[in-house]
Design a protein around this motif. Structure first.
Motif, PDB file in Angstrom:
ATOM      1  N   ASP A  90       0.862  -1.178   0.000  1.00 16.99           N
ATOM      2  CA  ASP A  90       0.000   0.000   0.000  1.00 16.99           C
ATOM      3  C   ASP A  90       0.903   1.233   0.000  1.00 16.99           C
ATOM      4  N   LYS A  93      -0.059   4.255   2.480  1.00 14.80           N
ATOM      5  CA  LYS A  93      -0.197   4.098   3.928  1.00 14.80           C
ATOM      6  C   LYS A  93       1.019   4.670   4.654  1.00 14.80           C
ATOM      7  N   TYR A  95       3.735   5.051   7.496  1.00 17.63           N
ATOM      8  CA  TYR A  95       4.376   4.271   8.555  1.00 17.63           C
ATOM      9  C   TYR A  95       5.329   5.185   9.320  1.00 17.63           C
ATOM     10  N   ASP A 224      -0.290  12.219   0.947  1.00 17.02           N
ATOM     11  CA  ASP A 224      -0.744  11.596   2.190  1.00 17.02           C
ATOM     12  C   ASP A 224      -0.267  12.316   3.444  1.00 17.02           C
ATOM     13  N   SER A 249       4.105   8.001   3.973  1.00 11.22           N
ATOM     14  CA  SER A 249       3.823   6.923   3.029  1.00 11.22           C
ATOM     15  C   SER A 249       4.988   6.749   2.064  1.00 11.22           C
TER      16      SER A 249
END
Length: 403
Positions: A90, A93, A95, A224, A249
């Motif tokens: 992904d 996303k 982290y 993001d 991301s």
């Protein structure tokens, strides 16, 4: 709130003192060599002809992505000539990127130096900037440390620091506990990086989140990133300087890499000071670790020639082998991310509940995923810690796939 704060501080202290010391100083003693189950990750690659035209061997890239599938990598991508050669995971996303925060902080300095309203000076001293520390004050000599000394990790100041992922035993060995001549001894020292955060915020009047959003994220088109993705770790019993932590991301990290490939330009706009990128690979310190960590400049790592990566390569690294590798000669970016949440839960539990040392805890976590009974568990397949040996092998395969 106080309890949560203490747990956060404890977590970072444990990670720093135990995980990083163990991984970097011992090299895991070969524990990364374990049987690995392969996952189906839905890798998306260009066709073989396009891959070849971009300078890659298609079969070699298959080996790269098959190996990555045997790790607990969550997202991985190779970009060449602004084309996505291959990727999985992904990509949107965010982290925790752990120590990649440091090159991002460096980028903020490069961005402000490019601004016509810049108030930052790399030769400014801590004394001139009104920077000290508490509860342990800086000496008169230490307050002559410049911003450039901090960016080079050569302040020589051995003070406690928030989120001290800086190998305290190694710092003590390198710096001792007395004054050092400024600019003469390199140490991977979170005190320097946290003091840089204070310097930046005091001088510019902007917090890191705001400055990064306005100065970098928006101009390069991050999709993001939100200001809430930046948080602080702060331990006033250790130091008055805070650590600014990031979540990001993979596709937004790629935009940072692309900014550096384009020598600080986004479109026709100079986001970074014109020579900021070239400074990283021309004005760095040889640190004697070799391999992927042959040198360190402006908070980026410089790989040694024996890695096979071409001259001019530089990269950012974070716990769990989060990585952003910029390879100008290949016009390529390599980004690697793994979610460390489940690993850290187990690691901290073993230390706090089982009273293990950091080394014992990480050895148990690595060895547990070599056992037949646990190798196929969700944790060992999806969340186990990617060792330094495994990451080194992944990068070696990337090099081998280059035609």
């Amino acid at each position: 709130m106080n309890r949560r704060y203490l747990l956060v501080v404890l977590a970072f202290v444990l990670i720093a003192a135990s995980v990083l010391t163990y991984l970097i100083q011992t090299g895991e003693r070969g524990l990364g060599r374990q049987a690995r189950p392969t996952r189906s990750l839905g890798v998306i690659q260009l066709d073989a002809t396009k891959i070849k035209n971009l300078g890659w061997d298609a079969k070699g890239l298959d080996v790269v992505f098959n190996y990555a599938a045997s790790l607990s990598t969550d997202s991985f991508m190779i970009i060449t000539d602004a084309q996505r050669v291959g990727a999985f995971g992904d990509l949107s996303k965010p982290y925790s990127i752990h120590s990649i925060r440091k090159p991002l902080l460096s980028a903020l300095f490069g961005q402000k130096l490019a601004s016509p309203t810049n108030k930052l000076r790399l030769d400014a001293t801590l004394l001139e900037l009104g920077i000290d520390d508490a509860p342990i004050s800086l000496t008169e000599l230490q307050r002559q440390t410049t911003v450039r000394h901090l960016l080079h990790s050569v302040s020589g100041i051995n003070h406690p620091a928030a989120a001290w992922g800086s190998l305290q035993a190694d710092i003590d060995r390198r710096l001792g506990h007395t004054e050092n001549q400024l600019g003469t001894i390199w140490a991977y020292n979170n005190w320097d990086y946290n003091a840089l955060t204070t310097v930046f915020e005091n001088t510019t009047g902007s917090e890191v989140a705001e400055a990064f959003d306005i100065g970098i994220a928006q101009p390069v088109g991050m999709q993001d990133f939100e200001r809430s993705a930046v948080s602080y770790t702060f331990d006033p019993q250790q130091s008055e300087h805070r650590a600014a932590m990031f979540k990001m991301s993979l596709r937004d990290l790629a935009r940072i890499g692309n900014l550096y490939l384009n020598r600080g330009l986004a479109g026709r706009q100079h986001i970074l000071e014109e020579n900021w990128t070239s400074l990283i690979t021309s004005d760095f310190t040889e640190i004697g670790l070799g391999g992927l960590r042959g040198g360190h400049g402006y908070l980026w790592w410089i790989p040694s020639p024996e890695t096979g990566l071409p001259e001019g390569t530089f990269w950012a690294w974070g716990l769990g082998n989060q990585a952003l590798i910029v390879i100008p000669e290949w016009n390529t970016i390599v980004i690697h991310q793994s979610d460390t949440i489940e690993f850290l839960k187990r690691f901290i539990s073993l230390i706090s509940s089982e009273k293990m040392t950091g080394e014992e805890a990480i050895e148990q976590l690595i060895l547990s995923c070599r056992e037949a009974a646990t190798r196929e568990t969700e944790y060992c397949i999806e969340h186990r810690f990617i060792s330094r040996c495994e990451f080194k092998q992944l990068i070696s395969l990337v090099v081998a796939a280059r035609e």
